[in-house]
Design an enzyme around this catalytic site. Structure first.
Site, PDB file in Angstrom:
ATOM      1  CD  GLU A 173      -8.474   1.120   8.036  1.00 30.50           C
ATOM      2  OE1 GLU A 173      -8.490   0.171   8.847  1.00 30.50           O
ATOM      3  OE2 GLU A 173      -7.765   2.127   8.187  1.00 30.50           O
TER       4      GLU A 173
ATOM      5  CG  ASP B  27      -8.651  -1.368  12.098  1.00 31.58           C
ATOM      6  OD1 ASP B  27      -7.690  -2.065  11.708  1.00 31.58           O
ATOM      7  OD2 ASP B  27      -9.004  -0.320  11.516  1.00 31.58           O
TER       8      ASP B  27
ATOM      9  CG  HIS C 184      -5.750  -2.218   8.942  1.00 30.18           C
ATOM     10  ND1 HIS C 184      -5.848  -0.927   9.407  1.00 30.18           N
ATOM     11  CD2 HIS C 184      -4.438  -2.532   9.040  1.00 30.18           C
ATOM     12  CE1 HIS C 184      -4.652  -0.496   9.757  1.00 30.18           C
ATOM     13  NE2 HIS C 184      -3.774  -1.460   9.545  1.00 30.18           N
TER      14      HIS C 184
ATOM     15  CG  ASP D 147      -0.262  -0.468   2.499  1.00 34.47           C
ATOM     16  OD1 ASP D 147       0.981  -0.448   2.548  1.00 34.47           O
ATOM     17  OD2 ASP D 147      -0.958  -0.845   3.442  1.00 34.47           O
TER      18      ASP D 147
HETATM   19  P1  PGA Z   1       2.394  -1.837  12.573  1.00 36.69           P
HETATM   20  O1  PGA Z   1       1.178  -1.642  11.577  1.00 36.69           O
HETATM   21  O2  PGA Z   1       3.246  -2.928  11.981  1.00 36.69           O
HETATM   22  O3  PGA Z   1       3.114  -0.528  12.592  1.00 36.69           O
HETATM   23  O4  PGA Z   1       1.833  -2.216  13.899  1.00 36.69           O
HETATM   24  C1  PGA Z   1       0.545  -2.752  11.036  1.00 36.69           C
HETATM   25  C2  PGA Z   1      -0.640  -2.326  10.211  1.00 36.69           C
HETATM   26  O5  PGA Z   1      -1.246  -1.276  10.505  1.00 36.69           O
HETATM   27  O6  PGA Z   1      -0.989  -3.045   9.265  1.00 36.69           O
END
Ligand code: PGA
Length: 261
Positions: A144, A137, A139, A68
């Site tokens: 999301e 959450d 995702h 992304d």
């Molecule tokens: P993080 O983020 O590795 O910084 O915890 C993971 C994500 O939001 O997919």
């Protein structure tokens, strides 16, 4: 369901995953890597870069596709996912930058950027191993809660929670972009092997819901339950809400030796 691997801490988990990636690269120098940003995979990238340097294997044919990118962020911004992949993956591992792809978050071309990215993944023969983090959450990528489980690469609006979670990388919440372009869940599900990593108590609920709850677009990572080869690597703190943690540990200790990770 996914194979669940619970290691005592983040470093042990990163060692396991980096070793696995390295072995796969050794056997297939044309591997197509699925890359993730966020803090979770950084240790894996660091260890993998060290292993690559020590071994002198030729990595110039490896290809990479990141999940992304923010929409409207300058590629050169230190928090753009172009910069992060460049600084943590492409440069330290010595990959060919022309073979490492990140979705294009330019406003002007955003409508065609998704289909273009899908075409590029298909032209590479698909992603062999996709590394994934997970949001609090649930995702994956920036899909999301509520994202279609069949979705493809496209523009999405970030939730307030994700913007708050990611504001630690920016000077203020206002600076965090509101939109992103992300591989869809359908896109991610086409990778041949998925490795999702998560650490710490803050991800325990998302992991429990995604691994042991029902399959639902409201816990996007629950789609992994339908993947033929998904591995979830977590630490003890992140396993705290799993009902069957003891069984997963037992199964990992007693797995047949021919199984990879
Ligand atoms: P993080 O983020 O590795 O910084 O915890 C993971 C994500 O939001 O997919």
């Amino acid at each position: 369901m996914a194979e669940i691997i619970i290691k005592s801490n983040e470093n042990e988990a990163a060692e396991l995953v980096a070793d696995f990636f390295f072995k796969q690269i050794e056997t297939n120098p044309k591997l197509v890597l699925g890359l993730a940003t966020g803090s979770t995979p950084l240790k894996v990238y660091e260890l993998l870069a060290e292993k690559i340097k020590r071994s002198n294997i030729d990595v110039k044919s490896l290809q990479g596709f990141s999940l992304d990118e923010y929409v409207g962020i300058d590629f050169a911004h230190p928090e753009s996912y172009h910069s992060i992949i460049d600084n943590h993956v492409t440069k330290p591992m010595g990959l060919d930058p022309a073979k490492v792809n990140v979705p294009n978050g330019n406003y002007e071309t955003i409508i065609s950027a998704g289909p273009d990215y899908e075409k590029a993944i298909a032209a590479a023969g698909g992603i062999d191993i996709q590394i994934l983090g997970i949001g609090t959450d649930g995702h994956i990528g920036f899909n999301e809660p509520g994202s279609s489980l069949a979705s493809r690469t496209r523009i999405k609006t970030l939730t307030e929670q994700t913007r708050i979670d990611n504001s630690r990388f920016f000077n203020s919440l206002d600076e965090v972009p509101t939109h992103c372009i992300t591989q869809g869940i359908g896109t991610i599900m086409q990778a041949k092997h998925l490795i999702l990593m998560a650490f710490g108590e803050s991800k325990a609920e998302a992991i429990a819901q995604s691994v042991e709850g029902g399959i639902s677009s409201f816990w996007p990572a629950s789609a992994l339950q339908m993947h033929p080869r998904a591995t979830v690597v977590i630490d003890e703190a992140c396993s705290s809400k799993l009902k069957n943690a003891q069984y997963y540990k037992w199964a990992f200790e007693h797995k047949p030796t021919w199984q990879g990770l």
